[in-house]
Write a protein that holds these residues in place. Structure first.
Motif, short mmCIF file in Angstrom:
data_model
loop_
_atom_site.label_atom_id
_atom_site.label_comp_id
_atom_site.label_asym_id
_atom_site.label_seq_id
_atom_site.Cartn_x
_atom_site.Cartn_y
_atom_site.Cartn_z
N GLY A 193 4.23 25.93 10.02
CA GLY A 193 5.18 24.85 9.80
C GLY A 193 6.33 24.75 10.79
N ALA A 242 11.16 30.84 18.73
CA ALA A 242 10.74 29.69 19.54
C ALA A 242 11.60 28.46 19.24
CB ALA A 242 9.27 29.37 19.25
N PHE A 259 10.13 28.08 6.71
CA PHE A 259 9.71 26.92 7.53
C PHE A 259 8.30 26.48 7.11
CE2 PHE A 259 13.19 27.79 10.52
CZ PHE A 259 13.48 26.52 11.00
N GLY A 316 6.89 35.00 10.41
CA GLY A 316 6.38 34.52 9.13
C GLY A 316 6.44 35.60 8.05
N GLY A 317 6.47 36.86 8.48
CA GLY A 317 6.45 37.95 7.51
C GLY A 317 7.74 38.75 7.46
N GLU A 349 8.46 31.97 6.94
CA GLU A 349 7.80 31.60 5.69
C GLU A 349 8.50 30.38 5.08
OE1 GLU A 349 8.03 34.97 3.11
OE2 GLU A 349 6.78 34.07 1.54
O1 KG4 Z 1 5.69 36.09 15.00
P1 KG4 Z 1 4.74 35.08 14.48
O2 KG4 Z 1 3.85 34.36 15.45
O3 KG4 Z 1 3.75 35.69 13.44
C1 KG4 Z 1 4.13 36.44 12.36
O4 KG4 Z 1 4.51 35.84 11.32
O5 KG4 Z 1 4.07 37.70 12.47
O6 KG4 Z 1 5.61 34.04 13.66
C2 KG4 Z 1 5.03 32.91 13.06
C3 KG4 Z 1 6.10 32.23 12.26
C4 KG4 Z 1 5.57 31.12 11.39
O7 KG4 Z 1 6.12 31.24 10.11
C5 KG4 Z 1 6.04 29.88 12.10
O8 KG4 Z 1 6.25 28.78 11.23
C6 KG4 Z 1 7.33 30.33 12.74
O9 KG4 Z 1 7.06 31.65 13.16
N1 KG4 Z 1 7.68 29.48 13.88
C7 KG4 Z 1 8.75 28.71 13.93
C8 KG4 Z 1 8.67 27.97 15.14
N2 KG4 Z 1 7.53 28.34 15.79
C9 KG4 Z 1 6.92 29.27 14.99
N3 KG4 Z 1 9.78 28.57 13.08
C10 KG4 Z 1 10.74 27.70 13.41
N4 KG4 Z 1 10.72 26.92 14.53
C11 KG4 Z 1 9.71 27.03 15.41
N5 KG4 Z 1 9.69 26.27 16.52
#
Ligand code: KG4
Ligand code: ZN
Length: 358
Positions: A182, A280, A169, A140-141, A167
């Protein structure tokens, strides 16, 4: 070597105990994660102030649980590691200060970890992946392509000019009235949608560098959605499918350029390593497999709970550093911003175990 790791840079309060053996292999003794997702869901994103307070309330108990589950006491530890950035500064302060307090009271080495370095080294904990390898970190970041050449030796080959992939997504989901975070919602909707219905751009495609840009894609999606509003369920699914396909194409093109840069500079990578929540996504994973195959390498995608933020990756990075005698003083400062490739340049701040703790 047994290390406690503390992670508080975003919306997960996490602590873990990891053991590193002489031969360089690792074992997770405990890995406790408390997600704050429900506390932020109503706001469609992480609220820094709420996150910091939640870390303060939860962290002591999470550390206690991590120690209990590992069956060790603080006295058994060889070091205390905490993420010192980059991240939401309020949360980083909570984790790093807690680690400093334990290190000071128990006379243990403190290891201040760059959160991105921890993501980068996770493949060595799970798969003992040898250097050098190519890391694709998408969360996300962050959206980064990194050449991981050794401990503290990271070269950023590409990054995003604007939004991170996760972000994008999340913003797409918010725009379409889906839940937070999202990614999983968009992926689910995309599965029943028509990916060719909307012609969305593929920003930066064909460029030699490995940089990303996602904000134009997000804007294009919003304009398409506004044109056909009010949206039916099928419209939402088609928009999600078209968006996801555009992201997949962008990842394929940008990462292919990154791998080309990697090969030209460092030879063949031992692996393409995926990290961050976006890994994921099944469609993205598929394209990562394809890319690894193309360069005659393999895809290392750690299990999801180790791809997303966790304490084990911080503990592991701490153990890898501690094994080299790379520890920090109690003066080390929390950092909101801390680019990965600054680590090598900042070696001056590192002291040997003996000089720092005698
Ligand atoms: O690594 P993370 O758990 O946390 C940080 O942002 O550090 O990543 C979360 C991000 C979120 O923006 C979420 O929407 C995205 O990963 N994410 C996905 C999926 N599962 C989580 N993006 C696309 N498809 C997915 N299945
Ligand atoms: Zn992360």
């Amino acid at each position: 070597m047994i290390v406690l790791g503390i992670e508080t840079t975003c919306d997960e309060t996490a602590a873990a105990v990891v053991e590193r053996f002489e031969d360089g292999r690792g074992k997770i003794l405990s890995n406790i994660i408390l997600s704050q997702v429900s506390e932020h869901a109503a706001f469609g994103g992480v609220v820094p102030e709420i996150a910091a307070r939640a870390h303060v309330e939860a962290l002591d108990a999470i550390i206690k649980r991590a120690m209990a589950e590992a069956g060790r006491s603080i006295d058994d530890l060889d070091g205390i590691a905490a993420a010192a950035g980059p991240g939401l500064i309020g949360g980083v302060i909570v984790g790093l200060t807690t680690a400093k307090a334990i290190a000071m009271v128990k006379h243990k080495p403190l290891i201040a970890i760059n959160h991105l370095e921890a993501h980068a080294l996770t493949a060595r904990l799970t798969d003992a992946t040898p250097f050098p390898y190519c890391l694709f970190l998408a969360s996300g970041g962050h959206t980064q392509v990194v050449a991981v050449l050794g401990i503290g030796n990271y070269i950023r080959l590409g990054t995003t000019m604007d939004d991170a992939i996760g972000e994008a997504f999340d913003k797409t989901a918010k725009l379409l009235g889906l839940g937070y975070p999202g990614g999983p919602h968009v992926e689910k909707e995309a599965a029943r949608g028509n990916a060719t219905r909307f012609a969305l751009p593929r920003p930066m495609q064909g460029r030699k560098d490995a940089d990303f840009s996602l904000s134009g894609l997000k804007t294009a999606l919003r304009l398409e959605a506004e044109k056909i509003a009010p949206l039916s369920d099928q419209d939402v699914a088609d928009l999600c499918a078209s968006f996801q396909q555009a992201v997949v194409d962008v990842v394929l093109d940008r990462l292919r350029a990154g791998l080309r840069m990697f090969r030209a500079r460092y030879g063949a990578p031992s692996a393409l390593v995926a990290a961050g929540g976006v890994a994921a996504n099944q469609a993205i994973r598929k394209v990562l497999h394809r890319l690894a195959f193309e360069v005659g390498s393999v895809l290392v995608a750690p299990p999801l709970e180790l791809c997303t933020d966790n304490g084990a990756m911080i503990a592991w990075a701490g153990a890898e550093r501690l094994a080299l005698g790379l520890v920090d003083t109690l003066e080390v400062a929390p950092r909101a911003r801390w680019p990965l490739d600054e680590i090598a340049a900042a070696k001056g701040r590192l002291m040997t175990k003996t000089s720092a703790y005698k």
